[in-house]
Structures are given as structure tokens and as C-alpha cells.
Scaffold this active site. Structure first.
Site, PDB file in Angstrom:
ATOM      1  CG  HIS A 119       2.290 -26.184  -2.406  1.00  0.00           C
ATOM      2  ND1 HIS A 119       2.503 -27.461  -2.884  1.00  0.00           N
ATOM      3  CD2 HIS A 119       2.072 -26.317  -1.085  1.00  0.00           C
ATOM      4  CE1 HIS A 119       2.390 -28.325  -1.895  1.00  0.00           C
ATOM      5  NE2 HIS A 119       2.127 -27.647  -0.777  1.00  0.00           N
ATOM      6  CD  GLU A 171      -2.961  -0.664   2.487  1.00  0.00           C
ATOM      7  OE1 GLU A 171      -4.184  -0.543   2.386  1.00  0.00           O
ATOM      8  OE2 GLU A 171      -2.385  -0.699   3.595  1.00  0.00           O
TER       9      GLU A 171
HETATM   10  C1  G6P Z   1      -9.606   0.713   2.061  1.00  0.00           C
HETATM   11  C2  G6P Z   1      -8.558   1.239   3.009  1.00  0.00           C
HETATM   12  C3  G6P Z   1      -8.049   0.104   3.892  1.00  0.00           C
HETATM   13  C4  G6P Z   1      -9.205  -0.562   4.614  1.00  0.00           C
HETATM   14  C5  G6P Z   1     -10.289  -1.026   3.643  1.00  0.00           C
HETATM   15  C6  G6P Z   1     -11.552  -1.430   4.376  1.00  0.00           C
HETATM   16  O1  G6P Z   1      -9.038  -0.150   1.147  1.00  0.00           O
HETATM   17  O2  G6P Z   1      -7.494   1.815   2.292  1.00  0.00           O
HETATM   18  O3  G6P Z   1      -7.136   0.623   4.845  1.00  0.00           O
HETATM   19  O4  G6P Z   1      -8.732  -1.657   5.333  1.00  0.00           O
HETATM   20  O5  G6P Z   1     -10.657   0.050   2.771  1.00  0.00           O
HETATM   21  O6  G6P Z   1     -12.058  -0.307   5.008  1.00  0.00           O
HETATM   22  P1  G6P Z   1     -13.014  -0.352   6.266  1.00  0.00           P
HETATM   23  O7  G6P Z   1     -13.336   1.089   6.527  1.00  0.00           O
HETATM   24  O8  G6P Z   1     -14.212  -1.139   5.850  1.00  0.00           O
HETATM   25  O9  G6P Z   1     -12.266  -0.994   7.370  1.00  0.00           O
END
Ligand code: G6P
Length: 610
Positions: free
Chosen positions: A506, A490
Site C-alpha cells: 500500500h 537514530e
Molecule cells: C528519547 C530517547 C529514546 C527513548 C524516548 C523515551 O527519545 O532518545 O531512546 O526511547 O526518549 O524515553 P523514556 O525515558 O520515556 O523511555
């Protein structure tokens, strides 16, 4: 995903909008724009820019706005149309008198656009959003509210919407379905915003606009309606967290600040949920009988929250003996999940606005399951749609890469699993007590790990040139490896894969040579020896190994290239500890490579599109 802020009041709109956009930049940052109504002429004035908000700021300095007391603004995360100035919001109608900002996706925009084109409308951008402005224009007969109401009936998809018009200099209209929008209630000024930080230095009184509701705001009045125009009595909530919570407080990045908040977040959570030898979860409303009746648990989540869910499976199965299934929310609906009234679906989400997780929850509800959410943001859509909400109270998380929200989700999953274990009597009381005692020690162990960050930074920098990383873990630390890899990719853009160490042979082993670095989670566990074998397999193929190991393990340094030690804890609690050095490794590699730690390219904090 995309940030909206709108203002109507007695003060200058532009400073409020610009300040608010900066606070919302974590939601999307590929282009931005502000539109205001001219104070003397019946005109709208627009400034848009590609790139980050600082570009917009520079443009405004060169081409100042007239003094206006009403405006809307937007920071974009592109879906339809490239991230450039033309596609940036706000978007105007053909006459140039109606202006909109939109967050979400209009799924039927192509049909609407085709129809509008036939009726003589010409479009400037490639966005789905621009059709909204034209649609409102097509219905406008002197009443903006009526035109917006008609237009939104034609829209399919998700939206949070802000509308102003030079025909109505004291009127701001908002509407939402599926994308978050709050209304800020001030004194002789009112606001709309995607998230509270945008307006926190102006007001703490907010209305969480519900799905299917719209609102009209003037400087002195707020009215909320359903989409049929029926008046709805709004509930005004008060935001209690401090402005400091959304500032860097001397840290170089929000991510670093948020990593440092982890001891406190967990400490507060444990203090409020562990009463003597009992676990008391505020928001938990299942009776003992309902717990005994649970046939299976399904966890749905995305991204980092999904990894928390994966750890949750190991914990709940080990402590409560309930079978747990974990799904990425975006896939859940596409298989045929078998659920019943005895099923519990746990939805984990920091924001509580992730479209895929909300869709999964709606599907699960339809199938009769009870929804328990683990959520950070108070009053979010997920919280409202759940039967029970366990708030993590981690405070606002601004860095796009999730850190404190993740460990808080883990903390809540441990507490929930212990609660279930107590009722199900799956493990002994003394085992539960040992776990609770060890859990309470974790915040101080976090502080201990944070004190070693300089040596972790050194290891990270030494390995920052590698073009590919592999993260390996076994058992309860397999998800930890997945999360470590996610964090690194990220924020540093280095391809990184998280794997169950047993699967290395694998496939991923083909990647290993002197140009690869492998992070191995080798903390004390029943699978420790197997991890050592994996490390040897990597080393004999010239791969570099960074091992995360338990303090006191003298053996590991014989095998690994570098070792990061975490304090000793209960085996089941190691994911809580191992997460922290992995976050730090990703952070320092990102900084060393000159990447944007808090706002990595193409990502958004809150993903409100499916
Ligand atoms: C995005 C963010 C992540 C996060 C994901 C889920 O991809 O960049 O950091 O884990 O969304 O978000 P939430 O708010 O549902 O935890």
C-alpha cells in the site's frame, strides 16, 4: 534533556563541575558552560562554548578559572535559540551578579521578557531561560532565596533550576517543577544535579527534589522548602549501583556495552520475579479481584518505550485476553481517551522523566484510571506519580539509543502478561509453564546471538552505503520492525521506515529498487509464509533483503540476500530475540558511517519538554 550540575563546598568547584558535565553529556550536547563565583572579588566568572564538552574543556585550559568553591554548570539540548555560545548556559542577569542554569521550557517567557524589557532589562540570548535571571534580579532586595521564590511564582512551564549570586558566596539555590533534579549530600560539600551519575564519585546520598520544592544549599547545610517557603523534611536515599555501571568498561561505546548487558539484565529480572511456577512482581499491588475487574488496558509511552508497548499489546491480548490500546504519550491527551476506574494505564519509560508520558499519566489519573508504570530509574517522577511501579533494574543506560532498557521493558511486559494470564485463566497452566521455561532460556540465547556479532557486523558494513532502509515485520514482530528502523535512523541518520509487512503493497513498495535495503523479520511464526512472499516481492524488484530468521531455517537463504539467524524460541518471545541483531546492525552501520553512536545529533536521552 539538558544536564545541570552545581557545587558548593570546601573543594575546587570546576573539576567537580567539568567531571559531572561529562557524565551528563548524554542529556544534551550542543553547547555547555560553567559559571563560578570569584573567590576574592564579588564577581561571577563564566566560560561557555558551543559543541561538545571537550570544547569547553579546551577553553578552560586556555582561560583557567580562579580557584572557586561554588559554581553551576550546564550541558544544553537547544529548544529556544540556536545551539551557540551566547545561548549556552549559565545565564546572568543584567547586573552580572546573579547566575542561573535551567532545564525545561518557560512557556510564558515572551510575555515576561516583554515586561522586563519595558522595565529596562536588556537580554543577550534568544533563550527562554535568560528571563529567569532577570526576573530574580528584579525581585532582589538583599535576600536571594526570597527573590527566587517570587520569580518562580511567575514562571509557567517546566524547570529544574540552579542559582548562585556573587552577593552570597556560600549559597546555591535549586528549584524544580517537571524537570528532574537531585541534591547530593556530601561532607562539607553539597551538590545539585539532573541525574545521579554526575555526582556519584563524590557522594551516594541523594535527595530527589520533588515537584514544587526548592532548596538552599551551603557547604554544610541543605534545607528543602515548598514554593511558599514552608520547610519540608527531605528524605535521603542511597544510590547503590557501582561507578562501573556508568563507565564504558573497555567497550568502544556505551551502546555496545549496554547491548552486552542484556543477558544479565534479563537473567536478574527473571530470577527475582519467577518464584517456582509463580510470577512475583515487586511493586505490583493489584488484588486478584482488581485484575479480574480490569475492563481494558491502555499503554502510553514514547520512542523505543512505545515500541515495547506495542509488543506488550500483542502479549497481553494473547495471554490474558484483555483488550489493549497503545498510544504515543504525546497524542494521548489530544483525543478523548475513554477510561474508567476499571481501566489500567501502563506507562513505560526508561527515564521516568519523559514530559509527554508524565502528561499522559496525569490525564489518565484525572479520568480515574489506575497507573502502573514500567520504569528503569528509581525515584523518577513517573515512579512517584504511579499507583504501582514495576522497576526494570536495567542499570543506568547512557547510550542515547535505547537497547538494554528496551529488552528489559519487554521482559517486564512478558512477566506482567503472565501474571494477568494466571489470574484471568485465559490460557492453560501448561501453556504458561512452557512460556516461563522458554523465557528463562532467553538470557543464554542473548549470549549466543552476541557471539555471532562479527558476522552481523559484516552484513551491516556491506549494506551501510544504502541511502534508505525499510524494516518489515508482521504480527508481534511488526513493532520489532518499527524499533529496528528507529534504532538505525537514530544513530546512522539513514532514513528508515518500520512497516507492517502487509502494508508494503500500500505504499512502501514504491520505494523498492536496487538502491534500497529491506530488513525483514522472518522468524518462525504463523505468518512466516506471508513474509516469504514479501521477500520475493522485494527481490523481484531488485531490492536487497536482510532477513532475521530462526536457526535451522534452510529455506530462507534461497530468498534473502543475507540472513541473520536467531535461536529458536517460543513464537511469542521472538521480539526479545530479534531486537538484538537489529541493534547490532544499527550499531555497525553507524560506526562504519563515522557517526557518533552514543550521542547522535539532535537527540537527547531524557526528553523533559513536551
Ligand atoms: C528519547 C530517547 C529514546 C527513548 C524516548 C523515551 O527519545 O532518545 O531512546 O526511547 O526518549 O524515553 P523514556 O525515558 O520515556 O523511555
Amino acid at each position: 534533556m539538558c544536564g545541570i550540575i552545581g557545587y558548593v563546598g570546601e573543594n575546587q568547584a570546576v573539576p567537580v563541575l567539568l567531571g559531572g558535565l561529562k557524565k551528563l553529556e548524554y542529556r544534551g550536547y550542543d553547547s555547555s558552560g560553567i559559571g563560578v563565583l570569584h573567590p576574592e572579588k564579588a564577581q561571577i566568572v563564566l566560560r561557555k562554548s558551543d559543541g561538545k564538552i571537550k570544547n569547553l574543556e579546551k577553553l578552560i585550559a586556555k582561560q583557567p578559572f580562579p580557584k572557586s568553591t561554588i559554581g553551576i554548570s550546564h550541558t544544553r539540548w537547544a529548544t529556544h535559540g540556536a545551539p551557540n555560545k551566547v545561548n549556552a548556559h549559565p545565564h546572568a542577569d543584567g547586573s552580572g551578579h546573579i547566575l542561573i542554569v535551567h532545564n525545561g521550557i518557560i512557556e510564558n517567557y515572551e510575555l515576561l521578557k516583554k515586561d522586563l524589557k519595558k522595565r529596562g532589562h536588556t537580554f543577550k540570548s534568544d533563550t527562554d531561560s535568560e528571563v529567569i535571571a532577570h526576573l530574580i534580579e528584579s525581585y532582589y532586595k538583599g535576600d536571594l532565596f526570597a527573590a527566587v521564590k517570587k520569580a518562580i511564582k511567575k514562571l509557567n512551564g517546566a524547570y529544574a533550576l540552579g542559582v548562585i549570586s556573587s552577593y552570597h558566596p556560600d549559597l546555591l539555590i535549586a528549584a524544580r517543577i517537571g524537570s528532574p533534579l537531585i541534591i547530593g549530600c556530601g561532607k562539607n560539600e553539597n551538590f545539585i544535579a539532573s541525574d545521579a551519575p554526575a555526582i556519584l564519585d563524590c557522594t551516594r546520598r541523594v535527595i530527589y527534589l520533588k515537584d514544587g520544592h526548592m532548596a538552599t544549599l551551603s557547604k554544610s547545610q541543605i534545607k528543602v522548602f515548598d514554593f511558599n517557603g514552608k520547610v519540608v523534611k527531605p528524605k535521603i536515599d542511597r544510590i547503590t549501583y557501582s561507578l562501573d555501571a556508568v563507565a564504558k568498561q573497555g567497550f568502544d561505546h556505551f551502546m555496545m556495552k549496554e547491548m552486552h548487558e542484556q543477558p544479565d539484565v534479563l537473567k536478574k529480572m527473571l530470577a527475582s520475579c519467577i518464584k517456582g511456577k509463580q510470577v512475583v512482581l515487586d511493586g505490583w499491588n493489584l488484588s486478584e479481584q482488581q485484575i479480574k475487574n480490569i475492563s481494558n488496558i491502555t499503554i502510553v509511552a514514547c520512542g523505543t518505550a512505545y515500541h515495547a508497548g506495542m509488543v506488550g499489546r500483542y502479549i497481553i491480548e494473547a495471554l490474558a485476553g484483555i483488550s489493549v490500546n497503545v498510544d504515543v504519550s504525546s497524542e494521548f491527551r489530544y483525543r478523548n481517551p475513554i477510561l474508567s476506574k476499571k481501566s489500567i494505564v501502563i506507562a513505560i519509560s526508561q527515564s521516568g522523566e519523559t514530559a509527554d508520558t508524565l502528561a499522559a499519566v496525569r490525564e489518565a489519573k484525572q479520568k480515574g484510571a489506575k497507573i502502573v508504570s514500567i520504569c528503569n530509574v528509581l525515584g523518577s517522577s513517573l515512579a512517584r506519580e504511579s499507583d504501582a511501579v514495576l522497576y526494570t533494574h536495567a542499570g543506568p543506560e547512557i547510550g542515547v539509543a535505547s537497547t538494554k532498557a528496551y529488552t528489559a521493558q519487554l521482559g517486564m511486559l512478558y512477566l506482567l502478561a503472565i501474571k494477568l494470564a494466571m489470574v484471568k485463566k485465559y490460557i492453560s497452566t501448561s501453556e504458561i509453564n512452557t512460556l516461563i521455561t522458554q523465557l528463562k532460556k532467553v538470557p543464554s540465547l542473548y549470549t549466543k546471538i552476541l557471539k555471532t556479532k562479527t558476522s552481523i557486523a559484516k552484513i551491516a558494513r556491506t549494506n551501510s552505503h544504502f541511502g534508505c532502509f525499510l524494516f518489515l515485520g508482521r504480527n508481534i514482530n511488526y513493532p520489532t520492525a518499527m524499533e529496528g528502523a528507529l534504532k538505525l535512523k537514530e544513530i546512522s541518520y539513514i532514513p528508515a521506515e518500520g512497516y507492517a509487512a502487509g502494508e508494503m503493497k500500500h505504499g512502501p513498495i514504491a520505494l523498492i529498487d536496487e538502491y534500497r535495503a529491506v530488513v525483514c523479520i522472518a522468524t518462525e511464526s504463523d505468518t512466516y509464509e506471508k513474509m516469504i512472499s514479501n521477500i520475493q516481492e522485494i527481490r523481484s524488484r531488485k531490492g536487497k533483503v536482510i532477513a532475521i530468521a530462526t536457526e535451522g531455517d534452510k529455506n530462507i537463504s534461497k530468498h534473502a540476500t543475507h540472513v541473520v539467524y536467531v535461536p529458536k524460541t517460543h513464537k511469542l518471545l521472538t521480539p526479545l530475540l530479534a531486537a538484538l541483531p537489529l541493534q547490532l546492525i544499527a550499531y555497525y552501520i553507524s560506526v562504519k558511517r563515522g557517526c557518533d553512536v552514543d550521542q547522535p545529533r539532535n537527540l537527547a536521552k531524557s526528553v523533559t519538554v513536551e
